[in-house]
Scaffold this active site. Sequence first.
Site, PDB file in Angstrom:
ATOM      1  N   TYR A  52       0.843  -1.201   0.000  1.00 22.53           N
ATOM      2  CA  TYR A  52       0.000   0.000   0.000  1.00 22.53           C
ATOM      3  C   TYR A  52       0.878   1.251   0.000  1.00 22.53           C
ATOM      4  O   TYR A  52       1.753   1.386   0.837  1.00 22.53           O
ATOM      5  CB  TYR A  52      -0.898   0.025   1.250  1.00 22.53           C
ATOM      6  CG  TYR A  52      -2.347  -0.129   0.872  1.00 22.53           C
ATOM      7  CD1 TYR A  52      -2.978   0.854   0.102  1.00 22.53           C
ATOM      8  CD2 TYR A  52      -3.082  -1.244   1.246  1.00 22.53           C
ATOM      9  CE1 TYR A  52      -4.298   0.708  -0.277  1.00 22.53           C
ATOM     10  CE2 TYR A  52      -4.401  -1.398   0.864  1.00 22.53           C
ATOM     11  CZ  TYR A  52      -5.012  -0.415   0.104  1.00 22.53           C
ATOM     12  OH  TYR A  52      -6.299  -0.564  -0.280  1.00 22.53           O
ATOM     13  N   GLU A  54      -0.483   4.712  -0.545  1.00 21.98           N
ATOM     14  CA  GLU A  54      -1.320   5.913  -0.732  1.00 21.98           C
ATOM     15  C   GLU A  54      -0.508   7.171  -0.491  1.00 21.98           C
ATOM     16  O   GLU A  54       0.252   7.255   0.475  1.00 21.98           O
ATOM     17  CB  GLU A  54      -2.518   5.867   0.222  1.00 21.98           C
ATOM     18  CG  GLU A  54      -3.612   4.947  -0.286  1.00 21.98           C
ATOM     19  CD  GLU A  54      -4.717   4.746   0.727  1.00 21.98           C
ATOM     20  OE1 GLU A  54      -4.435   4.798   1.935  1.00 21.98           O
ATOM     21  OE2 GLU A  54      -5.858   4.546   0.300  1.00 21.98           O
ATOM     22  N   ASP A 199      -6.106  14.019 -25.127  1.00 22.14           N
ATOM     23  CA  ASP A 199      -6.109  12.621 -24.680  1.00 22.14           C
ATOM     24  C   ASP A 199      -5.374  11.830 -25.756  1.00 22.14           C
ATOM     25  O   ASP A 199      -5.926  11.527 -26.811  1.00 22.14           O
ATOM     26  CB  ASP A 199      -7.562  12.161 -24.528  1.00 22.14           C
ATOM     27  CG  ASP A 199      -7.679  10.690 -24.152  1.00 22.14           C
ATOM     28  OD1 ASP A 199      -6.644   9.993 -24.153  1.00 22.14           O
ATOM     29  OD2 ASP A 199      -8.809  10.258 -23.867  1.00 22.14           O
ATOM     30  N   THR A 226      -3.379   6.392 -21.868  1.00 17.28           N
ATOM     31  CA  THR A 226      -3.177   5.045 -21.360  1.00 17.28           C
ATOM     32  C   THR A 226      -1.706   4.730 -21.581  1.00 17.28           C
ATOM     33  O   THR A 226      -1.019   5.421 -22.337  1.00 17.28           O
ATOM     34  CB  THR A 226      -3.990   4.016 -22.161  1.00 17.28           C
ATOM     35  OG1 THR A 226      -3.598   4.113 -23.536  1.00 17.28           O
ATOM     36  CG2 THR A 226      -5.480   4.275 -22.061  1.00 17.28           C
ATOM     37  N   LYS A 229      -1.360   0.999 -24.999  1.00 16.92           N
ATOM     38  CA  LYS A 229      -1.698   0.920 -26.423  1.00 16.92           C
ATOM     39  C   LYS A 229      -0.404   0.971 -27.238  1.00 16.92           C
ATOM     40  O   LYS A 229       0.487   0.183 -26.970  1.00 16.92           O
ATOM     41  CB  LYS A 229      -2.738   1.986 -26.754  1.00 16.92           C
ATOM     42  CG  LYS A 229      -4.029   1.762 -25.922  1.00 16.92           C
ATOM     43  CD  LYS A 229      -5.146   2.735 -26.194  1.00 16.92           C
ATOM     44  CE  LYS A 229      -6.331   2.417 -25.276  1.00 16.92           C
ATOM     45  NZ  LYS A 229      -7.434   3.375 -25.409  1.00 16.92           N
ATOM     46  N   ARG A 235      -1.150  -2.263 -18.710  1.00 17.17           N
ATOM     47  CA  ARG A 235      -2.456  -1.604 -18.654  1.00 17.17           C
ATOM     48  C   ARG A 235      -2.400  -0.511 -17.586  1.00 17.17           C
ATOM     49  O   ARG A 235      -2.053  -0.795 -16.432  1.00 17.17           O
ATOM     50  CB  ARG A 235      -3.478  -2.668 -18.257  1.00 17.17           C
ATOM     51  CG  ARG A 235      -4.917  -2.377 -18.495  1.00 17.17           C
ATOM     52  CD  ARG A 235      -5.674  -3.683 -18.723  1.00 17.17           C
ATOM     53  NE  ARG A 235      -5.287  -4.194 -20.022  1.00 17.17           N
ATOM     54  CZ  ARG A 235      -5.753  -3.695 -21.175  1.00 17.17           C
ATOM     55  NH1 ARG A 235      -6.655  -2.749 -21.187  1.00 17.17           N
ATOM     56  NH2 ARG A 235      -5.335  -4.178 -22.326  1.00 17.17           N
TER      57      ARG A 235
HETATM   58  C1  PLP Z   1      -8.513   3.675 -24.594  1.00 14.52           C
HETATM   59  C2  PLP Z   1      -8.876   5.067 -24.377  1.00 14.52           C
HETATM   60  C3  PLP Z   1      -9.249   5.527 -23.101  1.00 14.52           C
HETATM   61  C4  PLP Z   1      -9.564   4.609 -21.949  1.00 14.52           C
HETATM   62  O1  PLP Z   1      -8.558   3.822 -21.479  1.00 14.52           O
HETATM   63  P1  PLP Z   1      -8.884   2.612 -20.477  1.00 14.52           P
HETATM   64  O2  PLP Z   1      -7.541   2.212 -20.005  1.00 14.52           O
HETATM   65  O3  PLP Z   1      -9.606   1.578 -21.270  1.00 14.52           O
HETATM   66  O4  PLP Z   1      -9.723   3.143 -19.370  1.00 14.52           O
HETATM   67  C5  PLP Z   1      -9.444   6.884 -22.941  1.00 14.52           C
HETATM   68  N1  PLP Z   1      -9.312   7.738 -23.978  1.00 14.52           N
HETATM   69  C6  PLP Z   1      -9.002   7.321 -25.222  1.00 14.52           C
HETATM   70  C7  PLP Z   1      -8.872   8.318 -26.313  1.00 14.52           C
HETATM   71  C8  PLP Z   1      -8.786   5.978 -25.456  1.00 14.52           C
HETATM   72  O5  PLP Z   1      -8.500   5.574 -26.695  1.00 14.52           O
END
Ligand code: PLP
Length: 419
Positions: A52, A54, A199, A226, A229, A235
């Site tokens: 933990y 936090e 994003d 994220t 990807k 993840r």
């Molecule tokens: C994949 C994605 C997310 C969300 O990611 P998670 O890890 O699945 O919660 C947010 N914004 C965009 C643009 C994404 O492609």
Amino acid sequence: MYSHIKKQDKEVFGAIAGEDKRQREGLELIPSENYVSAAVKEAMASSLTNKYSEGYPGRRYYGGQQFTDAIEMVAIERAKKLFGAKYANVQPLGGANANIAMYFALLQPGDTVLGMDLSHGGHLTHGHPVTYLTKIYTFVHYQMKNVETGEIDYEAMRRTAKKVKPKIVLAGFSAYPRELDYTKFVAIAREVGAIAVMDIAHIAGLIAGKAVRNPFDDGFDIMTTTTHKALRGPRGGLILVRESEELAKKIDKAVFPGLQGGPHMHQIAAKAVAFGEALKPSFKKYAKQILKNTKAMEKVFKKHGARMIAGGSDNHLILLDVSESFQISGAEAEALLDRAGMTLNKNVIADDTRKPMDPSGIRFGTPAVTTRGFKEKDCAQVAELMIEVLTKRNDATVEKARRAIKKLALTHPIPESFP
Ligand SMILES: *Cc1c(COP(=O)(O)O)cnc(C)c1O
């Protein structure tokens, strides 16, 4: 590998082994997926999951943090270097969490966000009515002006911004194949006194590998992402702040204690390892190859006159209108290609006339196959196989394609490490 789980839990072991085989023998074309290194997996499976932590390095609520502090600091430093940010928060558990924390940090209930329309490529967390976010905030959307070229309607976006006075001008997408004009987003945000947020979840790997522009270079204030990807990490989520200490403090407070509890330190260690890999020169080659591989697929679809949303791709993904090109629904196309060993997803297309659960398009991309060492000719072959399956649709064609795909997969094993 798995010696303990194999002995102790046949049920779970069986499913993990099955998934491993599926990944080995099939082709992952979902543009948001990738294969991580063995080093990233080791960090994920480490004793850090027991801890933990936090709070933040040097400011924790529990003792015993000498190693977790060191790990989080390494992850932060590498993330900053990778994206040219002054501040980084590596604790978000995923991309959605990163976005929710970002909203918590910057908005009051009732405030407005101007983001990309979902059917034009935006993400659920950019204001889809099924999310609870829309109960708290107002989301207004911009769209493409021309679906055949992918050009965003910046004029309409500016008019809307002046009318609704958003607190956040949000760029970013999950299903858009072109590069955005970042300077226009920033100019609109500045004009209405909004914060410019991008994003970068889908293209973080391309930005880190300098294969596409970095939105920070054009003045974006914050980037959320994220890490799993194209960036090829575990993840997880990440929030980057270009230079404002005030914004960085708000983000930290929003992530913890605003939204989350204890950070997943095993995941943060794995992020640090993946960021280390992305800082290596070979990652730049990887990112550029992703673009070349997508272009090779685009060329095949163009040759066959298939309709791609935005007319093609400048990044890692392609959106194909299978309804118009092959007189088949997105769900049917997904199922057929899955049987042939090509994993991808059905996807809504701009101004889709079909239902979200069975839309007109499919979405696929090259980050995962590029990790396997695919080059242009391999990707062109995959595109040809896709077209053959979608055109002929009989068992013999699917079986022939499945064998060809399995051969491609087995001759390109998932690597354990990257040079
Ligand atoms: C994949 C994605 C997310 C969300 O990611 P998670 O890890 O699945 O919660 C947010 N914004 C965009 C643009 C994404 O492609």
